[in-house]
Each structure stands twice: as structure tokens, then as C-alpha cells.
Design a protein around this motif. Sequence first.
Motif, PDB file in Angstrom:
ATOM      1  N   GLU A   1       9.091   8.140  -3.256  1.00  0.00           N
ATOM      2  CA  GLU A   1       7.633   8.284  -3.136  1.00  0.00           C
ATOM      3  C   GLU A   1       7.009   8.531  -4.500  1.00  0.00           C
ATOM      4  O   GLU A   1       5.971   7.954  -4.845  1.00  0.00           O
ATOM      5  CB  GLU A   1       7.277   9.446  -2.199  1.00  0.00           C
ATOM      6  N   GLY A   2       7.639   9.423  -5.263  1.00  0.00           N
ATOM      7  CA  GLY A   2       7.118   9.736  -6.592  1.00  0.00           C
ATOM      8  C   GLY A   2       7.134   8.533  -7.515  1.00  0.00           C
ATOM      9  O   GLY A   2       6.189   8.314  -8.286  1.00  0.00           O
ATOM     10  N   ILE A   3       8.182   7.745  -7.436  1.00  0.00           N
ATOM     11  CA  ILE A   3       8.264   6.523  -8.251  1.00  0.00           C
ATOM     12  C   ILE A   3       7.152   5.560  -7.872  1.00  0.00           C
ATOM     13  O   ILE A   3       6.466   4.990  -8.735  1.00  0.00           O
ATOM     14  CB  ILE A   3       9.641   5.856  -8.082  1.00  0.00           C
ATOM     15  N   ALA A   4       6.948   5.367  -6.570  1.00  0.00           N
ATOM     16  CA  ALA A   4       5.907   4.444  -6.103  1.00  0.00           C
ATOM     17  C   ALA A   4       4.514   4.930  -6.496  1.00  0.00           C
ATOM     18  O   ALA A   4       3.676   4.153  -6.957  1.00  0.00           O
ATOM     19  CB  ALA A   4       6.008   4.272  -4.595  1.00  0.00           C
ATOM     20  N   LYS A   5       4.282   6.220  -6.338  1.00  0.00           N
ATOM     21  CA  LYS A   5       2.956   6.771  -6.627  1.00  0.00           C
ATOM     22  C   LYS A   5       2.622   6.653  -8.114  1.00  0.00           C
ATOM     23  O   LYS A   5       1.453   6.475  -8.487  1.00  0.00           O
ATOM     24  CB  LYS A   5       2.896   8.232  -6.180  1.00  0.00           C
ATOM     25  N   ALA A   6       3.626   6.730  -8.967  1.00  0.00           N
ATOM     26  CA  ALA A   6       3.398   6.648 -10.408  1.00  0.00           C
ATOM     27  C   ALA A   6       3.054   5.230 -10.869  1.00  0.00           C
ATOM     28  O   ALA A   6       2.514   5.045 -11.963  1.00  0.00           O
ATOM     29  CB  ALA A   6       4.632   7.151 -11.157  1.00  0.00           C
TER      30      ALA A   6
ATOM     31  N   GLY B   1      10.755  -3.767  -3.915  1.00  0.00           N
ATOM     32  CA  GLY B   1      11.716  -4.245  -4.900  1.00  0.00           C
ATOM     33  C   GLY B   1      11.588  -3.501  -6.219  1.00  0.00           C
ATOM     34  O   GLY B   1      12.590  -3.057  -6.804  1.00  0.00           O
ATOM     35  N   ARG B   2      10.350  -3.365  -6.691  1.00  0.00           N
ATOM     36  CA  ARG B   2      10.111  -2.665  -7.959  1.00  0.00           C
ATOM     37  C   ARG B   2      10.533  -1.203  -7.858  1.00  0.00           C
ATOM     38  O   ARG B   2      11.172  -0.648  -8.759  1.00  0.00           O
ATOM     39  CB  ARG B   2       8.624  -2.762  -8.312  1.00  0.00           C
ATOM     40  N   VAL B   3      10.189  -0.550  -6.763  1.00  0.00           N
ATOM     41  CA  VAL B   3      10.534   0.861  -6.577  1.00  0.00           C
ATOM     42  C   VAL B   3      12.048   1.058  -6.566  1.00  0.00           C
ATOM     43  O   VAL B   3      12.576   1.986  -7.201  1.00  0.00           O
ATOM     44  CB  VAL B   3       9.904   1.407  -5.279  1.00  0.00           C
ATOM     45  N   LEU B   4      12.772   0.187  -5.881  1.00  0.00           N
ATOM     46  CA  LEU B   4      14.228   0.353  -5.781  1.00  0.00           C
ATOM     47  C   LEU B   4      14.917   0.067  -7.110  1.00  0.00           C
ATOM     48  O   LEU B   4      15.918   0.718  -7.449  1.00  0.00           O
ATOM     49  CB  LEU B   4      14.777  -0.540  -4.672  1.00  0.00           C
ATOM     50  N   ARG B   5      14.394  -0.875  -7.871  1.00  0.00           N
ATOM     51  CA  ARG B   5      14.974  -1.119  -9.198  1.00  0.00           C
ATOM     52  C   ARG B   5      14.795   0.098 -10.105  1.00  0.00           C
ATOM     53  O   ARG B   5      15.717   0.509 -10.819  1.00  0.00           O
ATOM     54  CB  ARG B   5      14.336  -2.361  -9.833  1.00  0.00           C
TER      55      ARG B   5
ATOM     56  N   ALA C   1       0.835  -1.208   0.000  1.00  0.00           N
ATOM     57  CA  ALA C   1       0.000   0.000   0.000  1.00  0.00           C
ATOM     58  C   ALA C   1       0.865   1.251   0.000  1.00  0.00           C
ATOM     59  O   ALA C   1       1.892   1.318   0.677  1.00  0.00           O
ATOM     60  CB  ALA C   1      -0.920   0.002   1.223  1.00  0.00           C
ATOM     61  N   MET C   2       0.414   2.256  -0.735  1.00  0.00           N
ATOM     62  CA  MET C   2       1.160   3.511  -0.821  1.00  0.00           C
ATOM     63  C   MET C   2       1.307   4.156   0.560  1.00  0.00           C
ATOM     64  O   MET C   2       2.353   4.742   0.867  1.00  0.00           O
ATOM     65  CB  MET C   2       0.456   4.472  -1.793  1.00  0.00           C
TER      66      MET C   2
END
Length: 254
Positions: free
Chosen positions: A158-163, A172-176, A132-133
Motif C-alpha cells: 500500500e505504501g509503495i502504491a501510495k507513493a 505490475g509497477r508496485v510488485l516490481r 485507482a488507489m
Amino acid sequence: MSMSGLYIFLGPTLPRAEAARDLDAAYLPPVAQGDIIRLCARKPRAIGIVDGFFENIPSVWHKEILHAIDQGVAVFGASSMGALRAAELHPFGMIGVGAIFEAFRDGRLEDDDEVAVIHGPAELGYPSLSEAMVNIRRTLADAVADDVIPAATAMLLEGIAKALPYRDRGYGRVLRLAVDQGVPEEEVADLKLWLPNGRFDQKRDDAREMLRAMRRWAGQGAAAPEARFHFERTVLWDRAVRDAASLADRERME
């Protein structure tokens, strides 16, 4: 202590076994449209909403929550669908609990996708398959407070996750993606090392806070909040009641 007359709609946010340690209640699947109409026939003392269906299954209707309140039922909400509905209906007597509810109530959060996750089936206990965001936001804030990453990096993450679509959100996806966007690899490595013990589940924390609040409320013999509205019985409402009753009849026959 047994708390008869308490019903909780719960799914991926918190395992039922863990929830039951905080509150002895009847635990139901995530709430969907018509569920509270049908539940009111059981004359509940209080209803707690944590998780709810959306998208492919119609979401719980605001008016059925107002109906429960009008019937003298205390309705609590937190964490996920419960926080969203409580933020919208607290002026009318729904009881919101937790940081997520407060953020939506105060306008610091607005998008429903902040609490949305994809999850597995009921027979597996609705395991979360995405993050969850709201949990990502809290975790990144804690990482900054612990001097794991700079505030600017947390803002970028945060911006990467929100997009991302809510179904694809995960650390994992956000950090990559962060590495691809130029975040220093040493900062990403530090965060990866910190995450297993540092990540915070705000939704779980709020759900448990709501269960404890309901336990205190029930233990004190408190009354339900007074309905602060006039409940209007419309043609649409009468149809919803008939539809809910018809579904209940079909379920009993199956």
C-alpha cells in the motif's frame, strides 16, 4: 423499464453498455465545470455523478450541484468524482452511495488521488490506463483475508502504491518495486498468481450500486431530498451561469 429524466456522468469507471444494463438513462461524458448548470436547463429528474474531469479541465463546481438540488433535482454521487463531491455535500442534500463515499465522508480517506486514474480518449470508451488507489487498497485487503500475503506485506505494498503518482499506479509497477524493496519473491509470486481472479474493482462496484439505487428511487416515484440550505446568488454565480450558457451556444453553432 425506461427511466426518463435521469442523466449519468460516466467515464473510465464503468463501460456504458454495462451501466445501461443496471439503469436505462442518458449517459454523458465525465462531468466538468459548467456541465450541471447547462444540464439543469433540461429539467432533469435526477443526476448521477460517477466520473469527472480535473487538472487540465476545471472540475465540477460545488455550487452548481447545490443549484441542481435547489431546483428540486436529486443528485447522486459515487465511486470517483461523485464520491468526493457527495462526501462534501451530503449535509446539503446530495445522495452519496458506496464504500468509497462512506470512507471519504467518515474521514478514513482524504486525498483526491485515491480515486484518480489516467484514461484513454472518449472514442475508445475512456479505458483506464492506471489503477485507482482505492482499488489497490481493497484488493490487498482481500489478499490478506484469503491468506495470499501477510498483513505486513499488504501494508508495505500500500505504501509503495501510495507513493507513486496516480498516473503510474498499477499492480505490475508496485510488485516490481516491492521486490526491489525486499519483499520475499515467493509472496510476490503468490500475489501475482492470485491477482487475475482476486483483484477487486471498488470503483466499478460502487458505480453499479449507485445506478441500482437510482433505479429503485425512480421506480418508487420518490421525491428529491429537500434542499437543506439557502442558495445564495452571487456575482460569481451569475458569471458562471453566463459562461455556461455561452459555451452551450457555441456548441450548438459548431
